[in-house]
Design a protein around this motif. Sequence first.
Motif, mmCIF file in Angstrom:
data_model
loop_
_atom_site.group_PDB
_atom_site.id
_atom_site.type_symbol
_atom_site.label_atom_id
_atom_site.label_comp_id
_atom_site.label_asym_id
_atom_site.label_seq_id
_atom_site.Cartn_x
_atom_site.Cartn_y
_atom_site.Cartn_z
ATOM 1 N N LYS A 1 0.832 -1.205 0.000
ATOM 2 C CA LYS A 1 0.000 0.000 0.000
ATOM 3 C C LYS A 1 0.867 1.255 0.000
ATOM 4 C CE LYS A 1 -4.265 -1.778 2.063
ATOM 5 N NZ LYS A 1 -5.191 -1.686 3.202
ATOM 6 N N LEU B 1 2.145 1.632 -3.460
ATOM 7 C CA LEU B 1 1.076 2.126 -4.331
ATOM 8 C C LEU B 1 0.885 3.632 -4.160
ATOM 9 C CD1 LEU B 1 -1.255 1.636 -6.297
ATOM 10 C CD2 LEU B 1 -2.694 1.051 -4.341
ATOM 11 N N LYS B 2 0.925 4.076 -2.919
ATOM 12 C CA LYS B 2 0.781 5.509 -2.668
ATOM 13 C C LYS B 2 1.951 6.278 -3.260
ATOM 14 C CE LYS B 2 -0.093 8.803 1.074
ATOM 15 N NZ LYS B 2 -0.260 8.969 2.542
ATOM 16 N N ALA C 1 3.782 5.345 -5.836
ATOM 17 C CA ALA C 1 3.651 5.315 -7.295
ATOM 18 C C ALA C 1 2.613 6.326 -7.771
ATOM 19 C CB ALA C 1 3.271 3.909 -7.752
ATOM 20 N N GLN C 2 1.515 6.451 -7.063
ATOM 21 C CA GLN C 2 0.501 7.428 -7.444
ATOM 22 C C GLN C 2 1.013 8.856 -7.289
ATOM 23 O OE1 GLN C 2 -2.718 6.262 -4.880
ATOM 24 N NE2 GLN C 2 -3.484 4.688 -6.285
ATOM 25 N N LYS C 3 1.780 9.098 -6.212
ATOM 26 C CA LYS C 3 2.360 10.435 -6.019
ATOM 27 C C LYS C 3 3.378 10.731 -7.111
ATOM 28 C CE LYS C 3 3.073 14.217 -3.655
ATOM 29 N NZ LYS C 3 2.030 15.262 -3.515
ATOM 30 N N HIS D 1 3.438 9.456 -10.099
ATOM 31 C CA HIS D 1 2.691 9.658 -11.352
ATOM 32 C C HIS D 1 2.131 11.063 -11.431
ATOM 33 C CE1 HIS D 1 -1.049 9.575 -13.755
ATOM 34 N NE2 HIS D 1 -0.317 8.852 -14.593
ATOM 35 N N SER D 2 1.618 11.559 -10.305
ATOM 36 C CA SER D 2 1.065 12.915 -10.291
ATOM 37 C C SER D 2 2.152 13.955 -10.565
ATOM 38 C CB SER D 2 0.389 13.184 -8.946
ATOM 39 O OG SER D 2 -0.069 14.515 -8.868
ATOM 40 N N LYS E 1 3.312 13.788 -14.150
ATOM 41 C CA LYS E 1 2.279 14.340 -15.025
ATOM 42 C C LYS E 1 2.344 15.869 -15.028
ATOM 43 C CE LYS E 1 -1.326 13.777 -17.672
ATOM 44 N NZ LYS E 1 -1.199 13.149 -19.007
ATOM 45 N N GLU F 1 1.465 4.505 -15.017
ATOM 46 C CA GLU F 1 -0.001 4.461 -15.061
ATOM 47 C C GLU F 1 -0.530 3.121 -15.540
ATOM 48 O OE1 GLU F 1 -3.706 6.997 -17.092
ATOM 49 O OE2 GLU F 1 -1.600 7.597 -17.389
ATOM 50 N N ILE G 1 1.349 0.791 -11.497
ATOM 51 C CA ILE G 1 0.187 0.935 -10.605
ATOM 52 C C ILE G 1 -0.776 -0.245 -10.726
ATOM 53 C CG2 ILE G 1 -1.881 2.323 -10.184
ATOM 54 C CD1 ILE G 1 -0.256 4.804 -10.579
ATOM 55 N N GLU H 1 -1.660 -2.715 -7.645
ATOM 56 C CA GLU H 1 -3.060 -2.884 -7.247
ATOM 57 C C GLU H 1 -3.476 -4.355 -7.295
ATOM 58 O OE1 GLU H 1 -4.887 1.456 -8.661
ATOM 59 O OE2 GLU H 1 -5.127 -0.332 -9.907
#
Length: 256
Positions: free
Chosen positions: A20, A23-24, A26-28, A30-31, A34, A173, A177, A181
């Motif tokens: 988890k 994952l957090k 990776a999302q950060k 990615h943001s 981007k 993405e 991710i 997941e």
Amino acid sequence: MSNRDRIAIFPSRMNLTAMKARLKGAQKGHSLLKKKADALTVRFRSILKKIIEAKQLMGDVMKEASFSLAEAKFTGGDYSPVVLQNVTRAQVKVRTKKENVAGVNIPVFEHYEDGTDSYELTGLSRGGEQLSRLKKKYAKAIQLLVDLASLQTSFVTLDEAIKITNRRVNAIEYVIIPRIENTVSYIISELDEGDREEFYRLKKIQQKKAEAKEREDVARASEREALWEAGNDPSVQSYNEPKNMLDDEDEDLLFK
């Protein structure tokens, strides 16, 4: 997610917390990537617009410079040998500096004049005005050429940086991710299955304990009933009536 990836990860609470956190992260990431790609794209489009304007202007500037050169030659004659004899070093030079755009260093060229004008006395006899105009036109053309070279270099650098950043964004993405997941879902499903198995096992243990206690209670009740029936049987009166040590049949045992 393949079975090989699932086997490599032991489904535990610790691994679930770690995945988890990944994952957090990776999302950060990615943001942030981007936003970086968007900033680079905005600057890229701005440079592209400047390049188009500079190229459109370059045609007019070079046309005016060429026309001024023709005027100077017509007025003052061919002074090329005089210019070539006076050339010792460059008067207009170019230096480079770095500009940071969203973490990407792009080169920027700027021109500057080093020293005095070596040709300030050229054309005093005739055609001085045309020669002065010629120098100004070509100085403007050189400045525009340096600016255009700087824009072109920045354009190529930003184009490569945008491609790399977009590849990273797409990889995070569409590959990283979803894989994390799927791993988190796999761990959660395995932990839920383990919890259900543990609950079923505890329930079966409680059931067996209850059955064992019930059998033990039945056995004890049967034993008590057997003892009670044995106590009412005339052939086993000794279970009910305690013996008297002073009975006649035991007297010889006392004084023997």
